[in-house]
Design an enzyme around this catalytic site. Structure first.
Site, PDB file in Angstrom:
ATOM      1  N   ASN A 101      -7.219 -33.326 -13.707  1.00 45.97           N
ATOM      2  CA  ASN A 101      -6.244 -33.531 -12.630  1.00 45.97           C
ATOM      3  C   ASN A 101      -7.034 -33.997 -11.424  1.00 45.97           C
ATOM      4  O   ASN A 101      -8.009 -33.373 -11.036  1.00 45.97           O
ATOM      5  CB  ASN A 101      -5.524 -32.210 -12.312  1.00 45.97           C
ATOM      6  N   LYS A 488      16.619 -37.089   7.585  1.00 47.67           N
ATOM      7  CA  LYS A 488      16.285 -35.794   6.982  1.00 47.67           C
ATOM      8  C   LYS A 488      17.357 -34.763   7.309  1.00 47.67           C
ATOM      9  O   LYS A 488      17.819 -34.021   6.457  1.00 47.67           O
ATOM     10  CB  LYS A 488      14.912 -35.313   7.484  1.00 47.67           C
TER      11      LYS A 488
HETATM   12  C1  AGP Z   1      15.061 -40.067   1.459  1.00 46.04           C
HETATM   13  O1  AGP Z   1      14.877 -38.706   1.798  1.00 46.04           O
HETATM   14  C2  AGP Z   1      16.121 -40.266   0.407  1.00 46.04           C
HETATM   15  N1  AGP Z   1      15.859 -39.484  -0.742  1.00 46.04           N
HETATM   16  C3  AGP Z   1      16.385 -41.739   0.133  1.00 46.04           C
HETATM   17  O2  AGP Z   1      16.651 -42.371   1.366  1.00 46.04           O
HETATM   18  C4  AGP Z   1      15.218 -42.507  -0.546  1.00 46.04           C
HETATM   19  O3  AGP Z   1      14.166 -42.675   0.373  1.00 46.04           O
HETATM   20  C5  AGP Z   1      15.754 -43.896  -0.957  1.00 46.04           C
HETATM   21  O4  AGP Z   1      16.783 -43.701  -1.890  1.00 46.04           O
HETATM   22  C6  AGP Z   1      14.664 -44.793  -1.576  1.00 46.04           C
HETATM   23  O5  AGP Z   1      14.158 -44.174  -2.738  1.00 46.04           O
HETATM   24  P1  AGP Z   1      12.807 -44.791  -3.376  1.00 46.04           P
HETATM   25  O6  AGP Z   1      11.729 -44.601  -2.356  1.00 46.04           O
HETATM   26  O7  AGP Z   1      12.591 -43.991  -4.622  1.00 46.04           O
HETATM   27  O8  AGP Z   1      13.067 -46.251  -3.648  1.00 46.04           O
END
Ligand code: AGP
Length: 614
Positions: A101, A488
């Site tokens: 790891n 967030k």
């Molecule tokens: C962020 O907290 C969310 N989970 C969402 O905005 C995420 O960043 C977005 O769906 C992009 O995902 P990815 O980075 O896997 O492409």
């Protein structure tokens, strides 16, 4: 980040290992494998994909009975998620099996030396080098523990290693540097693992290994020495977590655990990318220098948090490379008939590497013959596979839907890309790049300083439990930080939250201000022309209208503290790097408020970790 386990004792090694790997799948799940010693020989199986693939393999092609073995569930860094790259890795003579790891920084030099000795590598991984080095040591007559110590003295980087020797049927050895390793101490049996979740059902007595230590376990003994061979004092402790808490490292949520993993994740993302001369070497960048020199525009496409990372990247990339850089929401990109051609470098940012909007955007870009670089946390995912080059972040699996370490490592990878472009295009001299990289390398410690002072933010969340709306403002790279802080809060506490460019307040949003409204204000470091003073003015404007100001400012910023109802002090870092320390309190605030509200922080309503539909 991978899951590792070793076992020696009276139980079925295969059963103990497979159960242990199941409990560590969250640490990595793109391939898995195990090896045991039976009748003086090694026997092993390994399969790409989920652990169920390995279990199915064992059903049809079982291993011989054994009471000694090692296992691994992988989160790929070097080499894609294939059967060949799955662990364990074996020495050419079939005597040694190793699981690993971490990241071995000097892997390339070691591989070249071994190949010069006639070794033929079976995989693309850095880990395989250890198996060959270990067998070379054993062949000179060294015992297994000494041979492992000698190997560790040749390695740079971060690693946990666990190894089997077919000719040592009652013992397993392991080593650690900058990567977790814990010994489970049983009655007539002992365990080695990345974390206690893998053996907690068998024993709650454990020994944490220290830095640069190796350990040898037999069914009845545990021996710990330093890499130099001195006997090392051990620190036994009793595990009082339940299994669920153990999988989260004792935290209540994966998200909180991942907030605290950020210094390690950022450090790992920087590992192995700076050569001995201090030059950036992004070995996954398969776009030739001539092509990079011909780039006259950069377009970053991403979604959500990744899009916010792109907004931050824009400031740095334009400042360092002087190349115009646009940042696009991926779902909008191809519908605006963008101006894209062979001189446009398209950069996609995606933690999962599977986001449909982003994938469609890069397919559109490639149809326009644009070179595409992916910044991704998931080795072998669709988006990096369909890109011309990739810069992997090394954040390890991000389980919480709300991205945290994914975000901060994406920013670091974007910084590396910007500096690499400046270096390759001759815009910045080597010493200028090296100086900036040194400032980057200091960030994990500075992020840790913020993490060590979050009690204040927990109190802030308790105070704001009844808030109906929260605003976030910032300028320059502080503006995307404001957007990310709002996202967030929105996505895990279901609260109205909005981020603004501080300079935009007077063009409308200031009408929202009313007495008691909580506003986070990200204040830039002092000294950068008028940026700081302008945000102080915005801070005064909102305070004058009764807002309750939560001010994030660098330590010693007296002016900012004057207007703060709550002051969160940040380490002093360069302006462009401030997002890496400023975002941490905002992530934690959202996590704490959602927890206080009783919501599921890791799996918020209506959301998925990877949005694979448009
Ligand atoms: C962020 O907290 C969310 N989970 C969402 O905005 C995420 O960043 C977005 O769906 C992009 O995902 P990815 O980075 O896997 O492409």
């Amino acid at each position: 980040m991978c899951g590792i386990i070793g076992y020696v004792g009276p139980r079925s090694a295969v059963q103990v290992i497979m159960d242990g790997l199941r409990r560590m799948e969250y640490r990595g799940y793109d391939s898995a494998g195990l090896a045991v010693v039976a009748d003086g020989r090694l026997a092993g199986r390994k399969k790409a994909g989920k652990l169920t693939n390995l279990a199915a393999e064992l059903e049809v092609d079982p291993l011989p009975g054994s009471h000694q073995g090692i296992g691994h569930t992988r989160w790929a860094t070097h080499g894609g998620p294939t059967d060949a790259n799955a662990h364990p890795h074996y020495s050419a003579d079939g005597r040694v099996a190793v699981v690993h790891n971490g990241i071995i920084e000097n892997f390339t030099a070691l591989r070249h030396r071994l190949e010069a000795d006639g070794v033929v590598f079976q995989s693309q991984t850095d880990s395989e080098a250890v198996a060959h080095l270990l067998s070379q040591g054993l062949a000179t007559g060294l015992d297994l523990l000494t041979a492992l110590r000698q190997v560790c003295l040749q390695l740079d980087g971060a690693f946990t290693l666990v190894a089997l020797d077919a000719q040592a049927p009652d013992r397993i050895v392991a080593a650690r540097r900058n990567s977790p390793l814990v010994v489970g101490v049983g009655q007539g049996e002992n365990f080695l693992a990345s974390d206690v979740a893998s053996f907690i059902e068998h024993t709650r007595d454990a020994i944490e290994l220290g830095q640069d230590q190796v350990v040898e376990i037999t069914p009845d003994s545990v021996k710990v020495v330093t890499f130099a061979g001195q006997v090392a004092p051990t620190r036994p402790y009793r595990i009082d977590w339940d299994l669920s808490a153990a999988e989260k490292g004792g935290y209540d949520w994966f998200m909180r655990k991942e907030i605290y993993e950020q210094p390690r994740a950022v450090a790992d993302t920087l590992l192995g990318r700076i050569d001995a001369d201090g030059r950036l070497c992004l070995d996954e960048m398969r776009i030739d220098r001539a092509k990079l020199r011909s780039v006259d525009k950069i377009i970053i496409v991403a979604c959500g948090t990744a899009y916010h990372a792109g907004l931050i990247a824009k400031y740095a990339i334009e400042h360092w490379t002087r190349i115009p850089c646009e940042v696009e929401i991926a779902s909008e990109f191809r519908y605006r008939d963008p101006i894209v051609n062979a001189s446009t470098l398209v950069v996609t940012i995606s933690q999962s590497g599977e986001t449909a909007d982003t994938l469609m955007a890069i397919r559109h870009a490639r149809e326009q013959h644009a070179p595409v670089v992916a910044i991704c946390n998931t080795n072998g995912a669709t988006i990096p596979r369909e890109s011309d080059a990739v810069i992997y972040t090394h954040a390890g699996p991000e389980i919480g839907v709300a991205s945290t370490k994914g975000f901060t490592t994406q920013i670091v990878a974007c910084y590396l890309l910007g500096l690499y472009l400046a270096q390759e295009r001759g815009i910045k001299f080597g010493d200028e790049v090296a100086a900036l990289v040194r400032r980057l390398a200091a960030l994990p410690d500075q992020m840790q300083q913020v993490l060590d002072g979050l009690d204040q933010v927990a109190e802030l969340a308790r105070r704001q439990i009844e808030a109906r709306s929260v605003l976030f403002i910032g300028r320059h790279v502080g503006y995307p930080v404001a957007l990310e802080g709002a996202l967030k809060l929105k996505e895990i506490s279901y609260l109205h939250a909005e981020g603004f460019a501080a300079g935009e307040l007077k063009h409308g949003p200031i009408a929202l201000i009313e007495p008691g409204l909580p506003i986070f204000v990200v204040v830039p470091p002092q000294g950068r022309d008028s940026l700081h003073d302008k945000v102080i003015s915005n801070l005064q404007e909102v305070r004058a209208r009764g807002a309750w100001t939560i001010v994030l400012a660098e330590r010693g910023d007296q002016e900012a503290s004057r207007w703060a109802d709550c002051l969160i002090e940040l380490p002093i870092v360069p302006t462009l790097f401030q997002p890496l320390v400023a975002i941490v309190p905002l992530q934690f605030f959202a996590c704490e408020l959602a927890t206080l509200k009783g919501y599921d922080v890791d799996q918020p309503r209506n959301l998925a970790k990877s949005v694979t539909v448009e």
